[in-house]
Design a protein around this motif. Structure first.
Motif, PDB file in Angstrom:
ATOM      1  N   THR A   1       0.851  -1.187   0.000  1.00 35.91           N
ATOM      2  CA  THR A   1       0.000   0.000   0.000  1.00 35.91           C
ATOM      3  C   THR A   1       0.886   1.235   0.000  1.00 35.91           C
ATOM      4  OG1 THR A   1      -1.707  -1.145   1.260  1.00 35.91           O
ATOM      5  CG2 THR A   1      -1.798   1.261   1.230  1.00 35.91           C
ATOM      6  N   LEU A   2       0.618   2.144  -0.927  1.00 38.42           N
ATOM      7  CA  LEU A   2       1.396   3.378  -1.054  1.00 38.42           C
ATOM      8  C   LEU A   2       0.643   4.520  -0.411  1.00 38.42           C
ATOM      9  CD1 LEU A   2       3.840   4.893  -2.283  1.00 38.42           C
ATOM     10  CD2 LEU A   2       2.456   5.237  -4.320  1.00 38.42           C
ATOM     11  N   SER A   3       1.239   5.173   0.572  1.00 38.82           N
ATOM     12  CA  SER A   3       0.592   6.292   1.248  1.00 38.82           C
ATOM     13  C   SER A   3       0.933   7.605   0.570  1.00 38.82           C
ATOM     14  CB  SER A   3       1.016   6.319   2.718  1.00 38.82           C
ATOM     15  OG  SER A   3       2.417   6.476   2.811  1.00 38.82           O
TER      16      SER A   3
ATOM     17  N   LEU B   1       5.755   2.819   1.801  1.00 43.53           N
ATOM     18  CA  LEU B   1       5.068   1.581   1.453  1.00 43.53           C
ATOM     19  C   LEU B   1       4.799   0.761   2.708  1.00 43.53           C
ATOM     20  CD1 LEU B   1       7.248   0.534  -1.621  1.00 43.53           C
ATOM     21  CD2 LEU B   1       4.980   1.536  -1.717  1.00 43.53           C
ATOM     22  N   SER B   2       3.679   0.060   2.693  1.00 41.71           N
ATOM     23  CA  SER B   2       3.367  -0.900   3.753  1.00 41.71           C
ATOM     24  C   SER B   2       2.852  -2.172   3.112  1.00 41.71           C
ATOM     25  CB  SER B   2       2.333  -0.318   4.731  1.00 41.71           C
ATOM     26  OG  SER B   2       1.126  -0.011   4.045  1.00 41.71           O
ATOM     27  N   TYR B   3       3.111  -3.309   3.764  1.00 41.00           N
ATOM     28  CA  TYR B   3       2.774  -4.620   3.208  1.00 41.00           C
ATOM     29  C   TYR B   3       1.719  -5.268   4.101  1.00 41.00           C
ATOM     30  CZ  TYR B   3       3.837  -8.887   0.507  1.00 41.00           C
ATOM     31  OH  TYR B   3       3.791  -9.959  -0.345  1.00 41.00           O
ATOM     32  N   CYS B   4       0.622  -5.764   3.504  1.00 44.57           N
ATOM     33  CA  CYS B   4      -0.464  -6.308   4.300  1.00 44.57           C
ATOM     34  C   CYS B   4      -1.050  -7.548   3.628  1.00 44.57           C
ATOM     35  CB  CYS B   4      -1.553  -5.258   4.538  1.00 44.57           C
ATOM     36  SG  CYS B   4      -2.281  -4.605   3.018  1.00 44.57           S
ATOM     37  N   GLY B   5      -1.763  -8.357   4.417  1.00 50.18           N
ATOM     38  CA  GLY B   5      -2.442  -9.530   3.902  1.00 50.18           C
ATOM     39  C   GLY B   5      -1.518 -10.676   3.578  1.00 50.18           C
TER      40      GLY B   5
ATOM     41  N   SER C   1      -1.046  12.056  -5.120  1.00 52.55           N
ATOM     42  CA  SER C   1      -2.291  12.719  -4.754  1.00 52.55           C
ATOM     43  C   SER C   1      -3.166  11.880  -3.842  1.00 52.55           C
ATOM     44  CB  SER C   1      -3.073  13.086  -6.022  1.00 52.55           C
ATOM     45  OG  SER C   1      -3.359  11.898  -6.765  1.00 52.55           O
ATOM     46  N   ARG C   2      -3.090  10.536  -3.911  1.00 48.85           N
ATOM     47  CA  ARG C   2      -3.961   9.697  -3.104  1.00 48.85           C
ATOM     48  C   ARG C   2      -3.282   8.364  -2.853  1.00 48.85           C
ATOM     49  NH1 ARG C   2      -6.579   6.014  -6.469  1.00 48.85           N
ATOM     50  NH2 ARG C   2      -6.230   6.382  -8.695  1.00 48.85           N
ATOM     51  N   SER C   3      -3.723   7.638  -1.826  1.00 49.04           N
ATOM     52  CA  SER C   3      -3.229   6.295  -1.545  1.00 49.04           C
ATOM     53  C   SER C   3      -4.007   5.313  -2.385  1.00 49.04           C
ATOM     54  CB  SER C   3      -3.403   5.946  -0.067  1.00 49.04           C
ATOM     55  OG  SER C   3      -2.673   6.842   0.732  1.00 49.04           O
ATOM     56  N   GLN C   4      -3.324   4.234  -2.780  1.00 45.23           N
ATOM     57  CA  GLN C   4      -3.990   3.233  -3.571  1.00 45.23           C
ATOM     58  C   GLN C   4      -3.359   1.885  -3.286  1.00 45.23           C
ATOM     59  OE1 GLN C   4      -3.492   4.115  -7.672  1.00 45.23           O
ATOM     60  NE2 GLN C   4      -1.282   4.318  -7.550  1.00 45.23           N
ATOM     61  N   MET C   5      -4.108   0.817  -3.565  1.00 47.79           N
ATOM     62  CA  MET C   5      -3.610  -0.540  -3.388  1.00 47.79           C
ATOM     63  C   MET C   5      -2.880  -0.959  -4.643  1.00 47.79           C
ATOM     64  SD  MET C   5      -4.510  -1.369  -0.392  1.00 47.79           S
ATOM     65  CE  MET C   5      -4.210  -3.115  -0.424  1.00 47.79           C
ATOM     66  N   VAL C   6      -1.656  -1.443  -4.468  1.00 44.33           N
ATOM     67  CA  VAL C   6      -0.863  -1.855  -5.609  1.00 44.33           C
ATOM     68  C   VAL C   6      -0.218  -3.184  -5.280  1.00 44.33           C
ATOM     69  CG1 VAL C   6      -0.371   0.488  -6.382  1.00 44.33           C
ATOM     70  CG2 VAL C   6       1.150  -0.610  -4.753  1.00 44.33           C
ATOM     71  N   ASP C   7       0.185  -3.899  -6.332  1.00 51.95           N
ATOM     72  CA  ASP C   7       0.919  -5.134  -6.142  1.00 51.95           C
ATOM     73  C   ASP C   7       2.389  -4.842  -6.059  1.00 51.95           C
ATOM     74  OD1 ASP C   7      -1.308  -6.700  -6.041  1.00 51.95           O
ATOM     75  OD2 ASP C   7      -1.421  -6.966  -8.236  1.00 51.95           O
ATOM     76  N   GLU C   8       3.193  -5.878  -5.942  1.00 54.32           N
ATOM     77  CA  GLU C   8       4.607  -5.740  -5.696  1.00 54.32           C
ATOM     78  C   GLU C   8       5.293  -4.978  -6.823  1.00 54.32           C
ATOM     79  OE1 GLU C   8       2.778  -8.240  -5.434  1.00 54.32           O
ATOM     80  OE2 GLU C   8       3.235  -9.510  -3.718  1.00 54.32           O
ATOM     81  N   PRO C   9       6.223  -4.079  -6.462  1.00 54.63           N
ATOM     82  CA  PRO C   9       6.887  -3.263  -7.480  1.00 54.63           C
ATOM     83  C   PRO C   9       7.955  -4.047  -8.212  1.00 54.63           C
ATOM     84  CG  PRO C   9       7.770  -2.752  -5.326  1.00 54.63           C
ATOM     85  CD  PRO C   9       6.666  -3.738  -5.115  1.00 54.63           C
ATOM     86  N   VAL C  10       8.242  -3.575  -9.399  1.00 51.44           N
ATOM     87  CA  VAL C  10       9.351  -4.109 -10.178  1.00 51.44           C
ATOM     88  C   VAL C  10      10.234  -2.954 -10.585  1.00 51.44           C
ATOM     89  CG1 VAL C  10       8.059  -6.064 -11.070  1.00 51.44           C
ATOM     90  CG2 VAL C  10       8.046  -3.937 -12.351  1.00 51.44           C
ATOM     91  N   THR C  11      11.434  -3.265 -10.962  1.00 48.72           N
ATOM     92  CA  THR C  11      12.361  -2.232 -11.405  1.00 48.72           C
ATOM     93  C   THR C  11      11.885  -1.638 -12.724  1.00 48.72           C
ATOM     94  OG1 THR C  11      14.166  -3.391 -10.365  1.00 48.72           O
ATOM     95  CG2 THR C  11      14.741  -1.754 -12.023  1.00 48.72           C
ATOM     96  N   PRO C  12      11.721  -0.328 -12.847  1.00 49.67           N
ATOM     97  CA  PRO C  12      11.252   0.272 -14.097  1.00 49.67           C
ATOM     98  C   PRO C  12      12.202  -0.053 -15.234  1.00 49.67           C
ATOM     99  CG  PRO C  12      11.219   1.858 -12.297  1.00 49.67           C
ATOM    100  CD  PRO C  12      11.940   0.661 -11.805  1.00 49.67           C
TER     101      PRO C  12
END
Length: 750
Positions: free
Chosen positions: A17-19, A24-28, A115-126
């Protein structure tokens, strides 16, 4: 917990989760614990994690956060990365790691939103980064951010570790307002170019120079069809640069995107290296790599960081001219950190640099308490675009090693500056015993030494005498003849008796009366052992300071303040090293003198002492030569004992026969105790000039001296050709017998 051991909390199956603040925070997720230590291997850890989660080892990735940084994920891909994890979290009991699979990374690419928090999956290197500014044209060395917009670096240029866009954007955020508009002023053209460089990077556009001169600059956006232009010019009679015209907006759209990132290129790495060096001037490449990784989230290649360090050495952070203005603050720190030191700075009426003198307290104490009263004076030219000469006063410690006592930098070498240097040296030493100086006779030191240091002696440097003789007689004598003259000259210098000296001079006279006259006019009382009144301890050349000079010659062209700081640092290292080494010595005398004494003992075994008269003894060698030794006066007819300060082989033969200790008849200057006294005090470091002054000082206290004058090479005069061979035979005609032509060109019978 055992040292080097760390509990790893393995997490997988959740989402990030990106604030709003970018963290970043990891949940579930589910979690398992694993123990690792400094002996753990990455392959073993990866196999254990794969078995734990029932994953394919080839498809999983292990990531973790840096301490106090929940914005950047770092990948563990080899043993070195695993060691870094242990280093970064060495003070923690546990660390969270996140186990990701390639399928999740491909399907759920991480995106960022401020601008806002949203639920995202694991990041990868751009795999791509928006282009930053490109700078073309002339740039300066300090903020050489030109070419930052080369092609984006691939893994060949750096090892990406999920670069933090926020961190990199923060790097250039302060550059948004480098250019504010019309009538903005800059100290000089260099400052304007630097501001333009930073402005273009912050706003994400490339530009090119239409005109790039020291008095006038016109630059425009490189994008096709964009009308953005900036013009700046120098104010008359000043160095100030002023913006005359500047277009407010780009028609190409530059500066509107909020997601532009500075490129992670080798040029950017070099700039980051310079930024790190401001805080840690002595940082090592590995330390800088770890710092960049922690601050910006990518691991720079070692080669790029190393090149950045080399560039920083060649192109110092402090402008060259500013180095002179830093001298007052540097000298203040020298005196504060090393009480009892002397640091004197002299300027002219226009505040231009004239001379400086530095004598550190540890050097003065060491010379007065452990060194022989023998000083070597010499000079060398400093690599600089300004007139700068280094004057040195160097002594020798009891182990025949170099011991810098004082040095000065002057704008020109002349009699007045040498006189000033000796006055400063006399005041710093505060000694009244006679001192022997060894220096070039051409330096004009004969009168200043006798005037300032009463009862002292000036020995001429033999090396400079030989060079002068070679220069004056080059062409008048063949090389073979000169070598024979030099041999007899050396014999005259080292002759122990007046008869030996006269014999060597006569040998030179028989070869070349002119060379003999030159030698006699050079002042034998200043270089001959038999005539010289001072104590040189067997040293005839002032070039003993070559080690000191190497500290300067090995340096690139650097500001004067950095040069002084480097010399002080080298002297500090010398004091510390010699003090440490001498603590291991177990002999009475220093190693160098112990070795020479052992050689004399071996020679003494072949000598005989047949006659003695009280304290006077006669010693006979294998050739029948007889030498007279007086052990009470420490005197031998070979004069080596008197000249060098420890027993010669003849004296050793006598002392061994009397069963006396040789150490009792050696000068105290060669004892280990005297050596330790020489290096008993330490030199405290002074603050580096790069960190002491981050910007140019607004107050000018010292200006640079005159520039070095480079004269044009003399024009070669065309030599009129003169025929030196045999005269050419004049043509004669075989028909008319006339001169000047042959039968084919004869006009009479044509």
């Amino acid at each position: 917990m055992a040292k080097g051991k760390l509990i790893v909390i393995s997490r997988s199956g959740g989402k990030f989760t990106l604030s709003d603040d970018g963290s970043l925070s990891y949940c579930g997720e589910e979690a398992h614990a694993i123990s690792i230590n400094t002996e753990s291997k990455f392959d073993e850890l990866k196999a254990e994690v794969a078995e734990m989660w029932n994953y394919d080892p080839d498809s999983l990735t292990i990531k973790y956060f840096l301490p106090h940084n929940n914005k950047t994920l770092i990948t563990v891909s080899n043993d070195k990365d695993l060691q870094h994890l242990l280093d970064f979290h060495g003070n923690s009991a546990t660390v969270d790691v996140y186990v990701l699979t390639n399928e999740n990374q491909r399907s759920d690419q991480f995106t960022m939103s401020h601008s806002r928090s949203q639920m995202v999956d694991e990041p990868v290197t751009p795999t791509s980064i928006t282009h930053a500014a490109s700078i073309s044209g002339d740039t300066e060395q300090l903020d050489s951010l030109a070419s930052l917009t080369r092609d984006i670096d691939t893994p060949d240029n750096f090892i990406p570790e999920a670069p933090s866009a926020n961190a990199l954007q923060k790097l250039v955020k302060s550059w948004d307002n480098c250019l504010t508009g019309l009538e903005q002023r800059f100290n000089n053209v260099h400052d304007f170019r630097v501001a333009l460089n930073k402005f273009s990077i912050a706003h994400g556009f490339e530009y090119t120079f239409k005109t790039n001169k020291s008095r006038y600059i016109i630059a425009k956006c490189r994008a096709e069809g964009c009308h953005w232009t900036i013009k700046a010019a120098r104010l008359s009679t000043t160095k100030l640069f002023v913006i005359k015209k500047m277009t407010e907006t780009h028609t190409c759209g530059a500066g509107k995107s909020s997601s532009r990132h500075p490129k992670v290129s080798s040029k950017l790495v070099k700039f980051l290296v310079k930024e790190k060096l401001r805080d840690s001037p002595n940082a090592k490449p590995r330390e800088i790599i770890n710092g960049i990784l922690q601050d910006y989230g990518f691991k720079a290649r070692y080669a790029h960081v190393w090149r950045g360090l080399e560039s920083a050495k060649e192109n110092p952070q402090v402008p060259y001219d500013e180095g002179y203005n830093q001298l007052p603050s540097l000298f203040k720190q020298i005196i504060e950190n090393n009480p009892g030191s002397i640091a004197t700075l002299v300027t002219r009426e226009d505040l231009s640099f004239h001379s400086l003198f530095v004598a550190l307290q540890a050097s003065l104490h060491g010379f007065k308490n452990g060194c022989r009263p023998l000083l070597f004076l010499d000079t060398m030219t400093i690599k600089s675009k300004y007139q700068s000469e280094l004057l040195t006063a160097t002594a020798l410690d009891g182990n025949e090693g170099i011991f810098p006592v004082a040095f000065a930098v002057v704008d020109v070498v002349n009699d007045d500056n040498w006189h000033w240097f000796l006055v400063q040296l006399k005041s710093a030493l505060s000694i009244f015993q006679p001192v022997t100086f060894v220096a070039d006779r051409q330096l004009g030191l004969k009168k200043p030494i006798s005037m300032i240091f009463k009862n002292s002696h000036h020995g001429y440097c033999l090396h400079h005498l030989i060079e002068g003789l070679k220069r004056d007689f080059n062409g008048l004598c063949t090389e073979e003849v000169l070598q024979v003259i030099f041999t007899h000259f050396y014999d005259a210098v080292r002759a122990a008796t007046l008869d030996g000296f006269r014999k060597s001079i006569e040998n030179i006279r028989n070869i070349s009366p002119e060379a003999c006259e030159w030698i006699l006019q050079s002042g034998p009382e200043h270089w001959s052992n038999v005539l010289f009144q001072g104590s040189r301890y067997g040293h005839f050349s002032s070039n003993v300071a070559e080690t000191f000079y190497s500290w300067v010659t090995e340096l690139p062209v650097i500001p004067i303040a950095k040069l002084i700081e480097t010399l002080c640092s080298k002297m500090m290292e010398l004091m510390s090293t010699q003090k440490s080494d001498s603590s291991q010595w177990l002999t009475k005398l220093t190693p160098a003198v112990e070795f020479k004494l052992e050689q004399h003992i071996l020679k003494a075994n072949m000598l005989q002492v047949p006659v003695s008269h009280g304290s006077t003894f006669e010693v006979c060698d294998s050739l029948g030569a007889i030498y007279v030794v007086n052990i009470d006066l420490w005197d031998c007819s070979c004069r080596e004992w008197q000249l060098k300060g420890f027993p010669c082989c003849h004296a050793v033969a006598v002392l061994q026969q009397l069963e006396r200790s040789l150490y009792d008849y050696c000068s105290e200057y060669f004892t280990v105790d005297a050596f330790r006294s020489t290096y008993s005090n330490c030199i405290n470091p002074v603050a580096t000039t790069d960190t002491a002054v981050q910007k140019k000082s607004s107050t000018i206290e010292v200006r640079p001296p005159a520039l070095c004058h480079v004269s044009d090479p003399p024009k070669r005069k065309k030599k009129k050709y003169i025929h030196k061979g045999p005269f050419k035979r004049l043509l004669h005609c075989s028909k008319c017998q006339g001169a000047g032509h042959n039968r084919q060109t004869c006009h009479i019978f044509s």
